[in-house]
Structure formats: C-alpha cells, structure tokens
Design a protein around this motif. Structure first.
Motif, mmCIF file in Angstrom:
data_model
loop_
_atom_site.group_PDB
_atom_site.id
_atom_site.type_symbol
_atom_site.label_atom_id
_atom_site.label_comp_id
_atom_site.label_asym_id
_atom_site.label_seq_id
_atom_site.Cartn_x
_atom_site.Cartn_y
_atom_site.Cartn_z
ATOM 1 N N LYS A 192 40.568 -59.686 57.363
ATOM 2 C CA LYS A 192 41.529 -60.636 57.065
ATOM 3 C C LYS A 192 42.814 -59.933 57.392
ATOM 4 O O LYS A 192 42.974 -58.573 57.153
ATOM 5 N N PRO A 193 43.812 -60.626 57.610
ATOM 6 C CA PRO A 193 44.225 -62.155 57.590
ATOM 7 C C PRO A 193 43.875 -62.735 59.073
ATOM 8 O O PRO A 193 44.218 -63.724 59.364
ATOM 9 N N ASP A 194 42.995 -61.895 60.196
ATOM 10 C CA ASP A 194 42.695 -62.523 61.301
ATOM 11 C C ASP A 194 41.836 -63.936 61.027
ATOM 12 O O ASP A 194 40.942 -64.070 60.470
ATOM 13 N N PRO A 195 42.553 -64.905 61.662
ATOM 14 C CA PRO A 195 41.670 -66.351 61.731
ATOM 15 C C PRO A 195 40.207 -66.238 62.001
ATOM 16 O O PRO A 195 39.446 -67.275 61.155
ATOM 17 N N ALA A 196 39.895 -65.508 62.620
ATOM 18 C CA ALA A 196 38.588 -65.401 63.353
ATOM 19 C C ALA A 196 37.581 -65.120 62.027
ATOM 20 O O ALA A 196 36.413 -65.710 62.285
ATOM 21 N N ILE A 197 37.681 -64.308 61.067
ATOM 22 C CA ILE A 197 36.866 -64.092 60.003
ATOM 23 C C ILE A 197 36.893 -65.235 58.943
ATOM 24 O O ILE A 197 35.742 -65.368 58.507
ATOM 25 N N PHE A 198 37.802 -66.043 58.923
ATOM 26 C CA PHE A 198 37.773 -66.877 58.111
ATOM 27 C C PHE A 198 37.108 -68.193 58.673
ATOM 28 O O PHE A 198 36.010 -69.086 58.169
ATOM 29 N N HIS A 199 37.210 -68.287 60.097
ATOM 30 C CA HIS A 199 36.314 -69.552 60.948
ATOM 31 C C HIS A 199 34.791 -68.952 60.706
ATOM 32 O O HIS A 199 34.270 -69.808 60.585
ATOM 33 N N LEU A 200 34.574 -67.695 60.892
ATOM 34 C CA LEU A 200 33.108 -67.169 60.766
ATOM 35 C C LEU A 200 32.438 -67.811 59.366
ATOM 36 O O LEU A 200 31.486 -68.469 59.215
ATOM 37 N N LEU A 201 33.462 -67.376 58.431
ATOM 38 C CA LEU A 201 32.860 -67.718 56.998
ATOM 39 C C LEU A 201 32.844 -69.334 56.919
ATOM 40 O O LEU A 201 31.522 -69.915 56.273
ATOM 41 N N LEU A 202 33.623 -70.098 57.394
ATOM 42 C CA LEU A 202 33.520 -71.542 57.348
ATOM 43 C C LEU A 202 32.290 -72.209 57.989
ATOM 44 O O LEU A 202 31.689 -72.845 57.670
ATOM 45 N N HIS A 203 32.309 -71.617 59.163
ATOM 46 C CA HIS A 203 30.989 -72.033 60.229
ATOM 47 C C HIS A 203 29.549 -71.668 59.605
ATOM 48 O O HIS A 203 28.707 -72.340 59.605
ATOM 49 N N ARG A 204 29.645 -70.247 59.072
ATOM 50 C CA ARG A 204 28.129 -69.884 58.765
ATOM 51 C C ARG A 204 27.677 -70.516 57.422
ATOM 52 O O ARG A 204 26.450 -70.832 57.765
ATOM 53 N N TYR A 205 28.399 -70.882 56.604
ATOM 54 C CA TYR A 205 28.161 -71.626 55.353
ATOM 55 C C TYR A 205 28.494 -73.189 55.231
ATOM 56 O O TYR A 205 28.089 -73.712 54.378
ATOM 57 N N GLY A 206 28.967 -73.519 56.558
ATOM 58 C CA GLY A 206 29.167 -75.056 56.459
ATOM 59 C C GLY A 206 30.226 -75.681 55.495
ATOM 60 O O GLY A 206 29.918 -76.647 54.802
ATOM 61 N N ILE A 207 31.185 -74.690 55.439
ATOM 62 C CA ILE A 207 32.233 -74.947 54.332
ATOM 63 C C ILE A 207 33.328 -75.758 54.787
ATOM 64 O O ILE A 207 34.027 -75.590 55.971
ATOM 65 N N GLY A 228 43.880 -74.764 56.237
ATOM 66 C CA GLY A 228 43.678 -76.027 55.551
ATOM 67 C C GLY A 228 43.065 -75.859 54.110
ATOM 68 O O GLY A 228 42.672 -76.889 53.412
ATOM 69 N N MET A 229 42.634 -74.590 53.733
ATOM 70 C CA MET A 229 42.247 -74.344 52.299
ATOM 71 C C MET A 229 43.324 -74.480 51.558
ATOM 72 O O MET A 229 44.473 -74.158 51.824
ATOM 73 N N TYR A 230 43.041 -74.808 50.136
ATOM 74 C CA TYR A 230 43.928 -74.566 48.973
ATOM 75 C C TYR A 230 44.036 -73.083 48.403
ATOM 76 O O TYR A 230 43.004 -72.680 47.940
ATOM 77 N N ALA A 231 45.035 -72.493 48.919
ATOM 78 C CA ALA A 231 44.956 -71.007 48.842
ATOM 79 C C ALA A 231 45.828 -70.517 47.703
ATOM 80 O O ALA A 231 46.961 -70.916 47.539
ATOM 81 N N LEU A 232 45.460 -69.701 46.864
ATOM 82 C CA LEU A 232 45.960 -69.184 45.635
ATOM 83 C C LEU A 232 45.851 -67.639 45.605
ATOM 84 O O LEU A 232 45.412 -66.852 45.946
#
Length: 210
Positions: free
Chosen positions: A140-155, A177-181
C-alpha cells in the motif's frame, strides 16, 4: 455495505519500534534520531514489500557499522515491538462478524514476521482473508495490492469500507471506489460504522449495563 477491510498495525495491533528501542536507549532524542536516520520507516517498508530481513540488516549494518547491534535488534527482538491488541478495535471486529459482515485485512507487513503475529493473536482468524504485502511483493498505497484483494475475494469496492491509519492508504482506497475511513481511535471508528448502519449505536457492554 456488506464488507469491511481492516489495516492491522496501528488499528488492531499496537506495533511500534519504540516499544523495543526505549529499552535500548537511555536518551529519547538519540532513539528518535536512530529511528529517523538509521532504521527509518522507508527502510522498514522495503521488508514490508518483500525484501529479506537478512539482506536488510546486512546492508544497513554496512552503512552504519557503529549501530550494527541496534540494527540487528530490529529483527532479532522484533516481537518486543508488539504491545498487544487494540482491544476496543478488536471488539468492533467481533461485533461486525456477529452481524454477518464480510471481514478482510490488508496489511503492509513482512512475510517473515507476520506469521509470528498471526500465531500470537487468535482474533486475526476472524478474517475471511488477509493480504500481506510481503507475501505479494506489493505494498500500500500501490493500487495493484488493492486490486489483488478485490479480485481474490470477489469484493465489490462500492460495497466495501476500508479502514487504515495512514492517510495515503485511505486516499488510495477511496480512488478505487471504496468508502475509506482514516482510523484515529476505536471510539471514532465505532461512530463512523454506526452512521453507516454496520454497527448498533451502543456496544454490547454498554447495552448490558444500561
């Protein structure tokens, strides 16, 4: 919203190198200089991104031979940087799980040291999946690791809340596009999750005691 993604260090676990180095320094300013000039956050992040600790210690000790023992302690006594769970944050995880919310974690953490934390803190098993930067060689904050999480778990990002104590990571999640806190403390986090309808207005203990 049906999914919550947690950062771990600084949100669920109190990790701080000062917990160790205050034992090794008598002089607080000297300790801060060491942590800003020798074993600084950028150096540590390279291990979070997958660099082996042996290599990291060897290279930094060659650069600062007068600090070789203190540099080696960063790995050899790493577990002393863990103060323990942030209990009120962990209580929020438990409540979310009881409500059927999907739970995941996305952490910048060395692949060599994360198994120690996973073994020590059973609450980490509450997550349906954990993406560890050092294992993926992405950070993080590389978008690639976020995309990996979203794709791997169908989020679906528009149905996910992301919680992190680092502003740059929160900003990266929001751009996807996530609601980020941004995590400040468990009380503020609870208030925000109540506003989103993910938690009841009062913690179970508060309801029990009226």
């Amino acid at each position: 919203m049906d999914t919550v993604i947690f950062d771990i260090g600084g949100v669920l676990i109190d990790w701080n190198p000062r917990h160790l180095y205050r034992q090794l320094f008598d002089d607080e300013p000297a300790m801060e200089r060491f942590l800003s000039e020798v074993c600084d956050s950028q150096w540590n992040e390279q291990q979070d991104a997958g660099r082996p600790w042996d290599e990291a210690i060897r290279l930094r000790s060659a650069e600062f031979p007068e600090h070789a023992a203190l540099i080696a302690a960063y790995r050899m006594r790493w577990d002393e940087m863990l103060r323990g769970p942030v209990h009120d944050s962990v209580a929020i995880v438990d409540e979310l799980r009881a409500r059927g919310v999907r739970l995941y974690a996305l952490t910048n953490w060395s692949q060599e040291t994360f198994p120690l934390a996973f073994e020590r803190y059973p609450f980490l098993r509450a997550f349906e999946g954990i993406v560890v930067s050092g294992q993926e060689r992405l950070i993080k904050p590389d978008p690639a690791i976020f995309h990996l999480l979203l794709h791997r778990y169908g989020i679906h990002p528009e149905r996910a809340v992301f919680i992190d104590d680092a502003t740059r990571n929160v900003d990266a999640a929001a751009k996807l596009g996530m609601y980020a806190l941004r995590f400040r403390d468990p009380v503020a986090l609870r208030t925000e999750l109540v506003a989103l309808g993910l938690l009841d207005a009062a913690a179970p203990e508060a309801r029990q005691h009226g």
